[in-house]
Design an enzyme around this catalytic site. Structure first.
Site, PDB file in Angstrom:
ATOM      1  N   ASN A   1       0.872  -1.175   0.000  1.00 42.04           N
ATOM      2  CA  ASN A   1       0.000   0.000   0.000  1.00 42.04           C
ATOM      3  C   ASN A   1       0.909   1.224   0.000  1.00 42.04           C
ATOM      4  O   ASN A   1       1.519   1.533   1.016  1.00 42.04           O
ATOM      5  CB  ASN A   1      -0.886  -0.042   1.258  1.00 42.04           C
ATOM      6  CG  ASN A   1      -1.705   1.227   1.430  1.00 42.04           C
ATOM      7  OD1 ASN A   1      -1.778   2.058   0.526  1.00 42.04           O
ATOM      8  ND2 ASN A   1      -2.322   1.375   2.591  1.00 42.04           N
ATOM      9  N   TRP A   2       0.993   1.872  -1.125  1.00 41.97           N
ATOM     10  CA  TRP A   2       1.908   3.020  -1.251  1.00 41.97           C
ATOM     11  C   TRP A   2       1.364   4.275  -0.580  1.00 41.97           C
ATOM     12  O   TRP A   2       2.055   5.277  -0.481  1.00 41.97           O
ATOM     13  CB  TRP A   2       2.215   3.295  -2.733  1.00 41.97           C
ATOM     14  CG  TRP A   2       3.213   2.358  -3.331  1.00 41.97           C
ATOM     15  CD1 TRP A   2       3.631   1.155  -2.828  1.00 41.97           C
ATOM     16  CD2 TRP A   2       3.954   2.547  -4.548  1.00 41.97           C
ATOM     17  NE1 TRP A   2       4.570   0.590  -3.648  1.00 41.97           N
ATOM     18  CE2 TRP A   2       4.788   1.424  -4.713  1.00 41.97           C
ATOM     19  CE3 TRP A   2       3.979   3.552  -5.517  1.00 41.97           C
ATOM     20  CZ2 TRP A   2       5.640   1.281  -5.802  1.00 41.97           C
ATOM     21  CZ3 TRP A   2       4.821   3.404  -6.607  1.00 41.97           C
ATOM     22  CH2 TRP A   2       5.650   2.284  -6.745  1.00 41.97           C
ATOM     23  N   LYS A   3       0.092   4.243  -0.176  1.00 42.69           N
ATOM     24  CA  LYS A   3      -0.541   5.405   0.468  1.00 42.69           C
ATOM     25  C   LYS A   3      -0.355   6.648  -0.429  1.00 42.69           C
ATOM     26  O   LYS A   3      -0.364   6.509  -1.646  1.00 42.69           O
ATOM     27  CB  LYS A   3       0.020   5.594   1.880  1.00 42.69           C
ATOM     28  CG  LYS A   3      -0.050   4.290   2.694  1.00 42.69           C
ATOM     29  CD  LYS A   3       0.254   4.444   4.148  1.00 42.69           C
ATOM     30  CE  LYS A   3       0.135   3.099   4.842  1.00 42.69           C
ATOM     31  NZ  LYS A   3       0.321   3.187   6.275  1.00 42.69           N
TER      32      LYS A   3
ATOM     33  N   HIS B   1      -9.213   1.233   5.415  1.00 43.67           N
ATOM     34  CA  HIS B   1      -7.906   1.425   6.047  1.00 43.67           C
ATOM     35  C   HIS B   1      -8.066   2.387   7.232  1.00 43.67           C
ATOM     36  O   HIS B   1      -8.837   3.351   7.148  1.00 43.67           O
ATOM     37  CB  HIS B   1      -6.906   1.976   5.024  1.00 43.67           C
ATOM     38  CG  HIS B   1      -5.499   1.906   5.540  1.00 43.67           C
ATOM     39  ND1 HIS B   1      -5.009   2.798   6.452  1.00 43.67           N
ATOM     40  CD2 HIS B   1      -4.498   1.013   5.295  1.00 43.67           C
ATOM     41  CE1 HIS B   1      -3.756   2.469   6.750  1.00 43.67           C
ATOM     42  NE2 HIS B   1      -3.421   1.385   6.062  1.00 43.67           N
TER      43      HIS B   1
ATOM     44  N   GLU C   1      -6.335   4.731   8.237  1.00 42.88           N
ATOM     45  CA  GLU C   1      -6.062   6.143   7.923  1.00 42.88           C
ATOM     46  C   GLU C   1      -7.286   6.793   7.292  1.00 42.88           C
ATOM     47  O   GLU C   1      -7.565   7.976   7.517  1.00 42.88           O
ATOM     48  CB  GLU C   1      -4.819   6.240   7.016  1.00 42.88           C
ATOM     49  CG  GLU C   1      -3.553   5.955   7.826  1.00 42.88           C
ATOM     50  CD  GLU C   1      -2.403   5.380   7.037  1.00 42.88           C
ATOM     51  OE1 GLU C   1      -2.432   5.396   5.793  1.00 42.88           O
ATOM     52  OE2 GLU C   1      -1.459   4.877   7.688  1.00 42.88           O
TER      53      GLU C   1
ATOM     54  N   GLU D   1      -4.634  -4.767  10.879  1.00 46.11           N
ATOM     55  CA  GLU D   1      -3.574  -3.776  11.040  1.00 46.11           C
ATOM     56  C   GLU D   1      -3.792  -3.010  12.343  1.00 46.11           C
ATOM     57  O   GLU D   1      -4.630  -2.089  12.386  1.00 46.11           O
ATOM     58  CB  GLU D   1      -3.591  -2.778   9.871  1.00 46.11           C
ATOM     59  CG  GLU D   1      -3.368  -3.412   8.524  1.00 46.11           C
ATOM     60  CD  GLU D   1      -2.854  -2.384   7.503  1.00 46.11           C
ATOM     61  OE1 GLU D   1      -1.789  -2.630   6.935  1.00 46.11           O
ATOM     62  OE2 GLU D   1      -3.504  -1.339   7.313  1.00 46.11           O
TER      63      GLU D   1
ATOM     64  N   GLY E   1       3.430   2.308  10.671  1.00 46.26           N
ATOM     65  CA  GLY E   1       4.422   3.367  10.485  1.00 46.26           C
ATOM     66  C   GLY E   1       5.234   3.701  11.723  1.00 46.26           C
ATOM     67  O   GLY E   1       5.940   4.711  11.747  1.00 46.26           O
TER      68      GLY E   1
ATOM     69  N   SER F   1       4.162  -2.102  10.166  1.00 43.15           N
ATOM     70  CA  SER F   1       5.615  -2.188  10.343  1.00 43.15           C
ATOM     71  C   SER F   1       6.208  -3.539   9.921  1.00 43.15           C
ATOM     72  O   SER F   1       7.146  -4.031  10.547  1.00 43.15           O
ATOM     73  CB  SER F   1       6.014  -1.854  11.787  1.00 43.15           C
ATOM     74  OG  SER F   1       5.691  -0.502  12.084  1.00 43.15           O
TER      75      SER F   1
ATOM     76  N   GLY G   1       3.143  -1.099   4.149  1.00 39.86           N
ATOM     77  CA  GLY G   1       3.168   0.312   3.799  1.00 39.86           C
ATOM     78  C   GLY G   1       4.560   0.734   3.382  1.00 39.86           C
ATOM     79  O   GLY G   1       5.022   0.461   2.264  1.00 39.86           O
ATOM     80  N   GLY G   2       5.283   1.368   4.288  1.00 36.53           N
ATOM     81  CA  GLY G   2       6.587   1.970   3.993  1.00 36.53           C
ATOM     82  C   GLY G   2       7.551   1.049   3.257  1.00 36.53           C
ATOM     83  O   GLY G   2       8.214   1.471   2.301  1.00 36.53           O
TER      84      GLY G   2
HETATM   85  P1  13P Z   1       3.577   0.389   7.469  1.00 36.71           P
HETATM   86  O1  13P Z   1       4.033  -0.910   6.855  1.00 36.71           O
HETATM   87  O2  13P Z   1       4.292   1.584   6.934  1.00 36.71           O
HETATM   88  O3  13P Z   1       3.566   0.308   8.966  1.00 36.71           O
HETATM   89  O4  13P Z   1       2.037   0.590   7.026  1.00 36.71           O
HETATM   90  C1  13P Z   1       1.142  -0.458   7.170  1.00 36.71           C
HETATM   91  C2  13P Z   1      -0.106  -0.110   6.480  1.00 36.71           C
HETATM   92  O5  13P Z   1      -0.844   0.762   6.923  1.00 36.71           O
HETATM   93  C3  13P Z   1      -0.415  -0.809   5.222  1.00 36.71           C
HETATM   94  O6  13P Z   1      -1.725  -0.572   4.822  1.00 36.71           O
END
Ligand code: 13P
Length: 256
Positions: free
Chosen positions: A15-17, A103, A105, A173, A179, A218, A239-240
């Site tokens: 997920n590149w957000k 999600h 967020e 999650e 993050g 993470s 994510g990251g």
């Molecule tokens: P991180 O891997 O950056 O913690 O993000 C997880 C995430 O929210 C994937 O949707």
């Protein structure tokens, strides 16, 4: 161990957000090239969900590779007067084969409720895409001992009756792990995933047994192997670490 029997094929989803200019297409291409260069078949389904602006070009560049392209959100309707929104059908037309909904967020930034997430998931199912439905507790809820209640309630309310192992993936999650570099212990992950599996099987029977449950928060190449081999963990939502080809490939490598 019952959970070890007939595990579904894992899914590693990035997920590149809100990250990714056209220059980042090279990272996605590098992932696809590295997977194509393996002598063994790809050990997991692999998906990248870039910002919506890159869905079309990325799906064209990666056509015929083991990397599928998804989107990060969608509107509930097919089309109409909804300025700035994208329907699941528009995203499918651009090349998306999966769409993330709920999600944390989006739940936080856009006040998305379980009912709204449910309507979005129904839209994804209507479009023929794979829905990735996210659930997870906050730090405060975990401290208060409410984790399982929160997660099961979100699951119950966000998930449509028409969900099957073919059209739906759950992503657990924990909000506090996203993050932050913090992850739950493997015992904690096992406990939550077992509770999710229980709920899925009591509601959907064998389909619930086959439905993939991803862990997200993470996930890095360094902890992927440990987290990905917890019972009832059928892949990762990353994510990251999905932004850099080497890191994302390191996570996929947890599957051999
Ligand atoms: P991180 O891997 O950056 O913690 O993000 C997880 C995430 O929210 C994937 O949707």
């Amino acid at each position: 161990m019952a959970g070890e029997k007939a595990r579904p094929r894992p899914l590693v989803a990035g997920n590149w957000k809100m990250n990714g200019l056209r220059s980042a297409l090279a990272e996605a291409k590098a992932v696809a090239d590295a997977l194509a260069a393996r002598s063994a078949p790809c050990p997991a389904d692999v998906l990248i969900c870039p910002p919506a602006t890159l869905v079309m070009v990325m799906s064209e560049i990666l056509k015929g590779t083991p990397v599928a392209i998804g989107a990060q959100d969608c509107h509930t309707e097919v089309s109409g007067a909804h300025t700035g929104d994208l329907s699941a059908e528009i995203l499918v037309d651009a090349g998306a084969t999966a769409i993330i909904v709920g999600h944390s967020e989006r739940r936080a930034d856009h006040d998305e409720t379980d009912n709204y997430v449910h309507a979005k998931q129904r839209a994804v199912l209507r479009s023929g895409c794979l829905s990735i439905v996210c659930i997870g507790e906050t730090a405060g809820q975990r401290r208060a001992g409410q984790t399982l209640d929160v997660v099961v309630r979100q699951l119950e309310r966000s998930l449509d009756e028409g969900s099957t192992s073919f059209n739906t993936v759950i992503a657990y999650e924990p909000v506090w792990a996203i993050g932050t570099g913090l992850t739950p212990t493997v015992e904690d992950v096992a406990e939550v995933h077992a509770a999710i599996r229980d709920r899925l099987t009591s509601r959907f029977g064998d389909e619930g047994l086959a439905m993939r449950i991803l862990y997200g928060g993470s996930v890095k190449p360094q902890n992927a192997r440990e987290l990905m081999h917890v019972p009832n963990v059928d892949g990762a939502l990353v994510g990251g670490a999905s932004l850099k080809a080497a890191d994302f490939l390191g996570i996929i490598a947890a599957y051999g």
